[in-house]
Design a protein around this motif. Structure first.
Motif, mmCIF file in Angstrom:
data_model
loop_
_atom_site.group_PDB
_atom_site.id
_atom_site.type_symbol
_atom_site.label_atom_id
_atom_site.label_comp_id
_atom_site.label_asym_id
_atom_site.label_seq_id
_atom_site.Cartn_x
_atom_site.Cartn_y
_atom_site.Cartn_z
ATOM 1 N N THR A 187 39.947 56.783 66.457
ATOM 2 C CA THR A 187 38.775 57.546 66.040
ATOM 3 C C THR A 187 37.735 57.572 67.157
ATOM 4 O O THR A 187 37.659 56.658 67.970
ATOM 5 N N PRO A 188 36.906 58.632 67.207
ATOM 6 C CA PRO A 188 35.871 58.706 68.243
ATOM 7 C C PRO A 188 34.792 57.643 68.042
ATOM 8 O O PRO A 188 34.666 57.058 66.960
ATOM 9 N N LYS A 189 33.999 57.396 69.085
ATOM 10 C CA LYS A 189 32.981 56.342 69.025
ATOM 11 C C LYS A 189 31.878 56.671 68.029
ATOM 12 O O LYS A 189 31.473 55.828 67.247
ATOM 13 N N ASN A 190 31.383 57.896 68.082
ATOM 14 C CA ASN A 190 30.272 58.278 67.206
ATOM 15 C C ASN A 190 30.807 58.962 65.956
ATOM 16 O O ASN A 190 30.843 60.188 65.865
ATOM 17 N N LEU A 191 31.232 58.133 65.008
ATOM 18 C CA LEU A 191 31.833 58.665 63.788
ATOM 19 C C LEU A 191 30.768 59.176 62.831
ATOM 20 O O LEU A 191 29.759 58.494 62.596
ATOM 21 N N PRO A 192 30.961 60.362 62.243
ATOM 22 C CA PRO A 192 30.088 60.802 61.155
ATOM 23 C C PRO A 192 30.431 60.012 59.904
ATOM 24 O O PRO A 192 31.314 59.135 59.932
ATOM 25 N N PRO A 193 29.774 60.258 58.752
ATOM 26 C CA PRO A 193 30.189 59.602 57.502
ATOM 27 C C PRO A 193 31.697 59.751 57.297
ATOM 28 O O PRO A 193 32.263 60.829 57.497
ATOM 29 N N LEU A 194 32.349 58.665 56.924
ATOM 30 C CA LEU A 194 33.816 58.624 56.929
ATOM 31 C C LEU A 194 34.471 59.706 56.081
ATOM 32 O O LEU A 194 35.458 60.314 56.491
ATOM 33 N N GLU A 195 33.952 59.939 54.891
ATOM 34 C CA GLU A 195 34.595 60.926 54.025
ATOM 35 C C GLU A 195 34.454 62.332 54.608
ATOM 36 O O GLU A 195 35.364 63.153 54.468
ATOM 37 N N ASP A 196 33.333 62.616 55.265
ATOM 38 C CA ASP A 196 33.169 63.914 55.933
ATOM 39 C C ASP A 196 34.152 64.047 57.088
ATOM 40 O O ASP A 196 34.749 65.113 57.300
ATOM 41 N N PHE A 197 34.340 62.967 57.827
ATOM 42 C CA PHE A 197 35.283 62.967 58.946
ATOM 43 C C PHE A 197 36.713 63.163 58.453
ATOM 44 O O PHE A 197 37.472 63.975 58.985
ATOM 45 N N LEU A 198 37.096 62.447 57.400
ATOM 46 C CA LEU A 198 38.476 62.468 56.926
ATOM 47 C C LEU A 198 38.870 63.783 56.262
ATOM 48 O O LEU A 198 40.058 64.078 56.133
ATOM 49 N N LYS A 199 37.898 64.584 55.853
ATOM 50 C CA LYS A 199 38.217 65.883 55.270
ATOM 51 C C LYS A 199 38.951 66.788 56.250
ATOM 52 O O LYS A 199 39.603 67.751 55.851
ATOM 53 N N HIS A 200 38.867 66.470 57.528
ATOM 54 C CA HIS A 200 39.570 67.249 58.551
ATOM 55 C C HIS A 200 41.032 66.812 58.684
ATOM 56 O O HIS A 200 41.762 67.388 59.495
ATOM 57 N N TYR A 201 41.454 65.811 57.910
ATOM 58 C CA TYR A 201 42.819 65.280 57.968
ATOM 59 C C TYR A 201 43.446 65.381 56.573
ATOM 60 O O TYR A 201 43.616 64.382 55.864
ATOM 61 N N PRO A 202 43.792 66.599 56.158
ATOM 62 C CA PRO A 202 44.196 66.829 54.758
ATOM 63 C C PRO A 202 45.504 66.183 54.345
ATOM 64 O O PRO A 202 45.776 66.066 53.145
ATOM 65 N N THR A 203 46.343 65.745 55.288
ATOM 66 C CA THR A 203 47.603 65.109 54.878
ATOM 67 C C THR A 203 47.383 63.673 54.403
ATOM 68 O O THR A 203 48.260 63.100 53.748
ATOM 69 N N VAL A 204 46.235 63.070 54.745
ATOM 70 C CA VAL A 204 45.978 61.688 54.329
ATOM 71 C C VAL A 204 44.721 61.534 53.485
ATOM 72 O O VAL A 204 44.482 60.459 52.924
ATOM 73 N N TRP A 205 43.904 62.607 53.404
ATOM 74 C CA TRP A 205 42.656 62.479 52.638
ATOM 75 C C TRP A 205 42.196 63.850 52.156
ATOM 76 O O TRP A 205 42.293 64.816 52.900
ATOM 77 N N PRO A 206 41.679 63.979 50.912
ATOM 78 C CA PRO A 206 41.624 62.911 49.898
ATOM 79 C C PRO A 206 42.942 62.815 49.145
ATOM 80 O O PRO A 206 43.628 63.810 48.970
ATOM 81 N N LEU A 207 43.303 61.625 48.746
ATOM 82 C CA LEU A 207 44.520 61.405 47.985
ATOM 83 C C LEU A 207 44.200 60.594 46.743
ATOM 84 O O LEU A 207 43.405 59.655 46.792
ATOM 85 N N LYS A 208 44.812 60.946 45.635
ATOM 86 C CA LYS A 208 44.583 60.217 44.392
ATOM 87 C C LYS A 208 45.329 58.884 44.430
ATOM 88 O O LYS A 208 46.360 58.755 45.072
ATOM 89 N N GLY A 209 44.766 57.918 43.747
ATOM 90 C CA GLY A 209 45.471 56.655 43.575
ATOM 91 C C GLY A 209 45.143 55.602 44.607
ATOM 92 O O GLY A 209 45.698 54.515 44.564
ATOM 93 N N LEU A 210 44.231 55.897 45.553
ATOM 94 C CA LEU A 210 43.866 54.854 46.498
ATOM 95 C C LEU A 210 43.148 53.739 45.735
ATOM 96 O O LEU A 210 42.258 53.996 44.926
ATOM 97 N N GLN A 211 43.534 52.529 46.015
ATOM 98 C CA GLN A 211 43.023 51.384 45.293
ATOM 99 C C GLN A 211 41.525 51.206 45.557
ATOM 100 O O GLN A 211 41.085 51.189 46.692
ATOM 101 N N GLU A 212 40.755 51.093 44.521
ATOM 102 C CA GLU A 212 39.322 50.875 44.672
ATOM 103 C C GLU A 212 38.949 49.519 44.066
ATOM 104 O O GLU A 212 39.516 49.096 43.069
ATOM 105 N N ASN A 213 37.998 48.851 44.686
ATOM 106 C CA ASN A 213 37.480 47.625 44.096
ATOM 107 C C ASN A 213 36.039 47.423 44.563
ATOM 108 O O ASN A 213 35.546 48.169 45.408
ATOM 109 N N ASN A 214 35.405 46.421 44.032
ATOM 110 C CA ASN A 214 33.974 46.245 44.299
ATOM 111 C C ASN A 214 33.668 45.748 45.698
ATOM 112 O O ASN A 214 32.611 46.036 46.245
#
Length: 381
Positions: A187-214
């Protein structure tokens, strides 16, 4: 990973034993063999010249490999009986002669012509094309070997290495051990908010079922240059990478979707667009090109050197990999994917912590005491 000599030997061996779709068709066999021969000669010639001329030879080498790939693709992807015969470049670079090009080649727009080799090959490879103008810098970033060598106006959305491992951001995870994660590296050094960045990678994000916890959100920042995603329980170990990563020279990557596309473009088309743009500059704007590759004055010179160096090995290797995959019928490819899904799905994912917990339970005094008690009971009986 094969050496370049091994890659060319593998490609040469196909000339006497071509992929199944070619069969005994004389015209196809002749085109396939001639294309591979010319491609090899172009690439070997490119190796022996300077960067002032190399992009022209490298592009024509890739163009001939494209013809070999087209004739080797399975007829399932052909809309007409002659789709395997590529014609014309099929891509263009408007604005090549503008005065602002020198020092700003990353801003050059590349797009397809709606017909011709580039568009034909995109259709045969089930890939988006370049129906909208896309800056060269954006295409450049999508080539894995160029990670770390962006053009001055690029470096925003590179190809990311996709793997599976442990969260190494801490050493004090306790007896449960470090949790397992999916790792996106590069990933580049100056990352924007992660979810905004990952929207450009549709094969891995967003995907249902990713484990969430506190205490471990997903996505989250990992070590330098990494993003961590929490595992999906629907996959056995290695399943996410195998099913959602794109195979590239023996490794798995998450590729960005280019401007105007909802899915990533096939990587061999990214190489095609990049080498075509450089070859056009070298051929038709030689003075600007000479200044652009001058390391004394140009910030673009080193990234260009890197691309032209890597092209000599990466493009033939990628072509060999592409021929192997797309010479299969749609039914064969679907069956292969279903087999992967059956192998990786239906097995609950166990994190590193869960595996560690199981091991600890087996070794704990309480567990040993329980086993001893069970043995005593059996003896008395």
């Amino acid at each position: 990973m094969m050496s370049i000599q091994q890659t060319w030997r593998s490609l040469r061996s196909l000339r006497s034993d071509p992929p199944t779709p070619i069969g005994q068709d004389r015209r196809k066999r002749e085109l396939f063999s001639a294309s591979l021969e010319q491609s090899e000669q172009y690439f070997k010639a490119a190796e022996g010249v300077g960067h002032e001329t190399r992009p022209v030879l490298a592009f024509y080498g890739l163009s001939q490999l494209g013809r070999a790939i087209a004739v080797a693709t399975h007829p399932d992807r052909h809309k007409s009986p002659t789709d395997w015969q590529l014609s014309g470049h099929g891509v263009r670079v408007p604005g090549l002669s503008q005065p602002t090009v020198q020092g700003n080649i990353g801003r050059l727009a590349v797009r397809d012509q709606g017909k011709g080799s580039f568009t034909q090959l995109a259709q045969l490879l089930d890939s988006p094309s370049l129906s909208n103008p896309v800056p060269l810098a954006e295409i450049w970033d999508s080539i894995p070997e160029m990670n770390g060598y962006p053009l001055p106006s690029g470096g925003r959305y590179p190809a990311l290495d996709l793997s599976e491992g442990a969260d190494c951001t801490r050493e004090d995870w306790g007896e449960r051990g470090a949790p397992g994660v999916y790792i996106l590296s590069g990933t580049p050094k100056n990352l924007p908010p992660l979810e905004d960045f990952l929207k450009h990678y549709p094969t891995v994000w967003p995907l249902k079922g990713l484990q969430e916890n506190n205490y471990l959100p997903s996505p989250r920042r990992g070590l330098t240059g990494q993003i961590y995603l929490n595992p999906q329980r629907k996959y056995a170990r290695g399943g996410f990478v195998a099913l959602h990563g794109t195979k590239y020279r023996g490794r798995s990557f998450a590729f960005p979707a280019l401007t105007g596309n909802s899915l990533p473009m096939h990587p061999i088309l990214a190489w095609w667009a990049a080498l075509y743009a450089l070859s056009m500059l070298a051929r038709y704007e030689p003075e600007k090109w000479a200044a652009t590759v001058n390391v004394d004055v140009s910030k673009e010179a080193i990234p260009i050197e890197q691309l032209l160096h890597e092209a000599l090995e990466a493009v033939p290797a990628l072509a060999l990999e592409t021929m192997s995959e797309y010479s299969q019928s749609d039914q064969e490819r679907q069956k292969s994917r279903l087999n992967k899904m059956r192998h990786y799905e239906g097995k609950e994912y166990k994190t590193f912590g869960e595996l560690a917990r199981t091991a600890i339970d087996k070794l704990s005094p309480k567990s040993n005491k329980g086993r001893e008690s069970s043995r005593s009971t059996k003896r008395r009986q």
